[in-house]
Enzyme design. Sequence first.
Site, mmCIF file in Angstrom:
data_model
loop_
_atom_site.group_PDB
_atom_site.id
_atom_site.type_symbol
_atom_site.label_atom_id
_atom_site.label_comp_id
_atom_site.label_asym_id
_atom_site.label_seq_id
_atom_site.Cartn_x
_atom_site.Cartn_y
_atom_site.Cartn_z
ATOM 1 N N ARG A 31 -45.519 4.491 0.226
ATOM 2 C CA ARG A 31 -45.612 5.315 -0.985
ATOM 3 C C ARG A 31 -47.030 5.831 -1.091
ATOM 4 N NH1 ARG A 31 -42.613 1.841 -5.644
ATOM 5 N NH2 ARG A 31 -43.013 3.684 -6.886
ATOM 6 N N LYS B 200 -40.341 0.456 -19.317
ATOM 7 C CA LYS B 200 -41.467 -0.021 -18.502
ATOM 8 C C LYS B 200 -42.266 1.170 -17.965
ATOM 9 C CE LYS B 200 -40.913 -0.991 -13.975
ATOM 10 N NZ LYS B 200 -41.933 -0.283 -13.206
ATOM 11 N N ASN B 201 -41.560 2.175 -17.460
ATOM 12 C CA ASN B 201 -42.275 3.282 -16.825
ATOM 13 C C ASN B 201 -42.937 4.232 -17.828
ATOM 14 O OD1 ASN B 201 -41.609 2.254 -14.388
ATOM 15 N ND2 ASN B 201 -40.106 3.822 -13.833
ATOM 16 N N ARG C 148 -48.252 -1.343 -8.098
ATOM 17 C CA ARG C 148 -48.759 -0.067 -7.649
ATOM 18 C C ARG C 148 -49.186 0.864 -8.787
ATOM 19 N NH1 ARG C 148 -47.082 4.382 -6.053
ATOM 20 N NH2 ARG C 148 -47.960 4.995 -4.063
ATOM 21 N N ILE D 294 -35.647 9.935 -2.275
ATOM 22 C CA ILE D 294 -36.995 9.791 -2.854
ATOM 23 C C ILE D 294 -37.866 8.834 -2.034
ATOM 24 C CG2 ILE D 294 -38.336 9.233 -4.941
ATOM 25 C CD1 ILE D 294 -36.490 11.569 -5.468
ATOM 26 N N ARG E 222 -40.424 -8.306 -13.436
ATOM 27 C CA ARG E 222 -41.391 -7.195 -13.519
ATOM 28 C C ARG E 222 -40.908 -6.120 -14.480
ATOM 29 N NH1 ARG E 222 -42.743 -4.231 -8.332
ATOM 30 N NH2 ARG E 222 -43.449 -2.900 -10.016
ATOM 31 N N ASP F 215 -34.084 4.799 -9.126
ATOM 32 C CA ASP F 215 -34.128 3.450 -9.705
ATOM 33 C C ASP F 215 -32.744 2.928 -10.102
ATOM 34 O OD1 ASP F 215 -36.824 3.416 -9.321
ATOM 35 O OD2 ASP F 215 -37.386 3.678 -11.418
ATOM 36 N N CYS G 177 -45.526 -1.413 0.600
ATOM 37 C CA CYS G 177 -44.710 -1.690 -0.577
ATOM 38 C C CYS G 177 -43.294 -1.899 -0.071
ATOM 39 C CB CYS G 177 -44.803 -0.482 -1.499
ATOM 40 S SG CYS G 177 -43.572 -0.440 -2.774
ATOM 41 N N ILE H 275 -50.476 8.057 -1.991
ATOM 42 C CA ILE H 275 -51.032 8.557 -3.263
ATOM 43 C C ILE H 275 -51.943 9.759 -2.995
ATOM 44 C CG2 ILE H 275 -50.897 6.481 -4.708
ATOM 45 C CD1 ILE H 275 -53.885 6.137 -3.806
ATOM 46 N N ASP H 276 -51.656 10.407 -1.830
ATOM 47 C CA ASP H 276 -52.470 11.561 -1.445
ATOM 48 C C ASP H 276 -52.471 12.658 -2.513
ATOM 49 O OD1 ASP H 276 -49.706 11.646 -0.714
ATOM 50 O OD2 ASP H 276 -50.060 13.479 0.413
ATOM 51 N N LEU H 277 -51.351 12.844 -3.202
ATOM 52 C CA LEU H 277 -51.282 13.937 -4.186
ATOM 53 C C LEU H 277 -52.194 13.653 -5.381
ATOM 54 C CD1 LEU H 277 -47.430 14.605 -4.008
ATOM 55 C CD2 LEU H 277 -49.254 15.852 -2.843
HETATM 56 C C1 UD1 Z 1 -42.330 6.337 -10.441
HETATM 57 C C2 UD1 Z 1 -41.656 5.145 -11.103
HETATM 58 C C3 UD1 Z 1 -40.649 4.501 -10.160
HETATM 59 C C4 UD1 Z 1 -39.654 5.544 -9.655
HETATM 60 C C5 UD1 Z 1 -40.375 6.754 -9.084
HETATM 61 C C6 UD1 Z 1 -39.437 7.894 -8.715
HETATM 62 C C7 UD1 Z 1 -43.394 4.343 -12.576
HETATM 63 C C8 UD1 Z 1 -44.370 3.277 -12.906
HETATM 64 N N1 UD1 Z 1 -42.693 4.184 -11.447
HETATM 65 O O1 UD1 Z 1 -43.043 5.865 -9.312
HETATM 66 O O2 UD1 Z 1 -39.961 3.474 -10.860
HETATM 67 O O3 UD1 Z 1 -38.850 4.974 -8.637
HETATM 68 O O4 UD1 Z 1 -41.325 7.280 -10.053
HETATM 69 O O5 UD1 Z 1 -38.675 8.264 -9.798
HETATM 70 O O6 UD1 Z 1 -43.225 5.288 -13.324
HETATM 71 N N2 UD1 Z 1 -45.526 10.823 -3.180
HETATM 72 C C9 UD1 Z 1 -46.367 11.327 -2.230
HETATM 73 N N3 UD1 Z 1 -47.704 11.387 -2.521
HETATM 74 C C10 UD1 Z 1 -48.210 10.981 -3.717
HETATM 75 C C11 UD1 Z 1 -47.327 10.468 -4.675
HETATM 76 C C12 UD1 Z 1 -45.982 10.398 -4.387
HETATM 77 O O7 UD1 Z 1 -45.940 11.714 -1.140
HETATM 78 O O8 UD1 Z 1 -49.427 11.051 -3.917
HETATM 79 C C13 UD1 Z 1 -44.078 10.744 -2.893
HETATM 80 C C14 UD1 Z 1 -43.529 9.321 -2.887
HETATM 81 O O9 UD1 Z 1 -43.704 8.699 -1.654
HETATM 82 C C15 UD1 Z 1 -42.067 9.562 -3.208
HETATM 83 C C16 UD1 Z 1 -42.120 10.744 -4.169
HETATM 84 O O10 UD1 Z 1 -43.375 11.372 -3.949
HETATM 85 O O11 UD1 Z 1 -41.385 9.947 -2.058
HETATM 86 C C17 UD1 Z 1 -41.990 10.393 -5.625
HETATM 87 O O12 UD1 Z 1 -42.921 9.388 -5.967
HETATM 88 P P1 UD1 Z 1 -43.533 9.259 -7.426
HETATM 89 O O13 UD1 Z 1 -42.737 10.110 -8.354
HETATM 90 O O14 UD1 Z 1 -45.003 9.491 -7.361
HETATM 91 O O15 UD1 Z 1 -43.263 7.740 -7.766
HETATM 92 P P2 UD1 Z 1 -44.158 6.778 -8.631
HETATM 93 O O16 UD1 Z 1 -44.885 7.540 -9.683
HETATM 94 O O17 UD1 Z 1 -44.930 5.887 -7.736
#
Ligand code: UD1
Length: 420
Positions: free
Chosen positions: A123, A24-25, A94, A329, A399, A307, A118, A125-127
């Site tokens: 979670r 899925k991912n 998301r 995480i 999902r 996960d 969520c 998405i600032d990065l």
């Molecule tokens: C992806 C996976 C999800 C998995 C996660 C961690 C998909 C569709 N989903 O989610 O199943 O649980 O990786 O392995 O691939 N963060 C920030 N700012 C950002 C982005 C992330 O602070 O802009 C933080 C998040 O809150 C979290 C960490 O970074 O603490 C990792 O998140 P991220 O790897 O981005 O997870 P997803 O890509 O959303």
Amino acid sequence: MEKIRIRGNPNLQLKGEVRISGAKNAVLPAIAASLLTADKIKLKNIPLVKDVTTILTVMRELGSKYFIRKNTLTIQTKRILSHEASYELVRAMRASILVLGPLLARHGKAVVALPGGCAIGSRPIDLHIHSLEKMGASITLEHGYIKAQADQLIGTEIDFEKKTVGGTENLLMAASLAKGRTVLKNCALEPEVVNLCELLEKMGAKIEGAGTDTIVVNGVKELGGTTHTIIPDRIEAGTFLVAGALTKGDITLTHTMPQHLDTVIEKLQTSGASIERVKNNTIRVKGTSEIRPQDITTSPYPGFPTDMQAQFMLFMTQASGTSIITETIFDRRFSHINELSRLGANIEVYGDKAIVKGKTLLSGAEILATDLRASASLVLAGLIASGETLINGVEHLARGYERIEEKLKNLGAHIERIET
Ligand code: UD1
């Protein structure tokens, strides 16, 4: 309302063979990447799960045409007709945020709803946003939407403050069509990121360092069509490995990539399970009656995957002794604990740590699934609980797990989806 009904049995032994579906991912970013070209992209081994339907709905709104035959998706976006991903769809999933990078890179404009709250904690998405700004995009947040614009994204150096799977993927897609060279540092190493790099390279992107934490992308003017195979789902595979070990069963998993599961396999082995690599893509798990407690700490790949945390925690309720499970995480990714406690598990939470005291006999009850992986752990719990377990909130399971009831039934479980 749909529920899952399980007739549990503490002596259940799951036995047989199960075919692991595509990840899925990995398929979600691959579908988003198809926006980068006007040509056809063919994706093989896609899992037929709800998240795929959701992203395809987003894609249709953006102008993509597609069809699915068996597990192969053919998708094409000749012209981008809309550049907006609505709140309704982003809220449902998301990962819809993955269209932001490709839309900006090919179309110069994107409007994507902010995902908001969520079930597994905040979670941000600032990065994603700050990195695209560094590439020259102008981004504003208005009325719950991210509004982004860039006539031409420009290559630059981006050092992610924190490893982010989605952030790395969004930036890889954006950088592929940017002007000049983008250096991405502290990239996520997940196999799904590597699978995306392979797809982008086949489309004509110039990428060096896939699978390492520094990836260099030399932007090109145009990308083209290709055919690509989605890697097997390592989380689905991990879930079935736990199912085999938990039930002292004997399960052979086919169409998998055991090399993506090293940390999970190691923990299962030290807990007492026997794991054998039968062939390159086939792995067999056999459980033992004595499960040894294990401490685990989730971390980015190649560490123990977040996960798999909920499924492993349930497994540890059957170990003889105390385990400490630390979630690093996501905050609030412990929603399964209340429900597992209702079945009789002994788990205490201290901040990001869960102390699991085994072994506890579980007894069936009506429970609520709140997120995808939590629901997988509840299903496994129901299988070994005495009596009947009714799981609400089953939409979460659909999902990410393709035909999970059928797969478990084939291994000997008494599980069905019912309408109440
Ligand atoms: C992806 C996976 C999800 C998995 C996660 C961690 C998909 C569709 N989903 O989610 O199943 O649980 O990786 O392995 O691939 N963060 C920030 N700012 C950002 C982005 C992330 O602070 O802009 C933080 C998040 O809150 C979290 C960490 O970074 O603490 C990792 O998140 P991220 O790897 O981005 O997870 P997803 O890509 O959303």
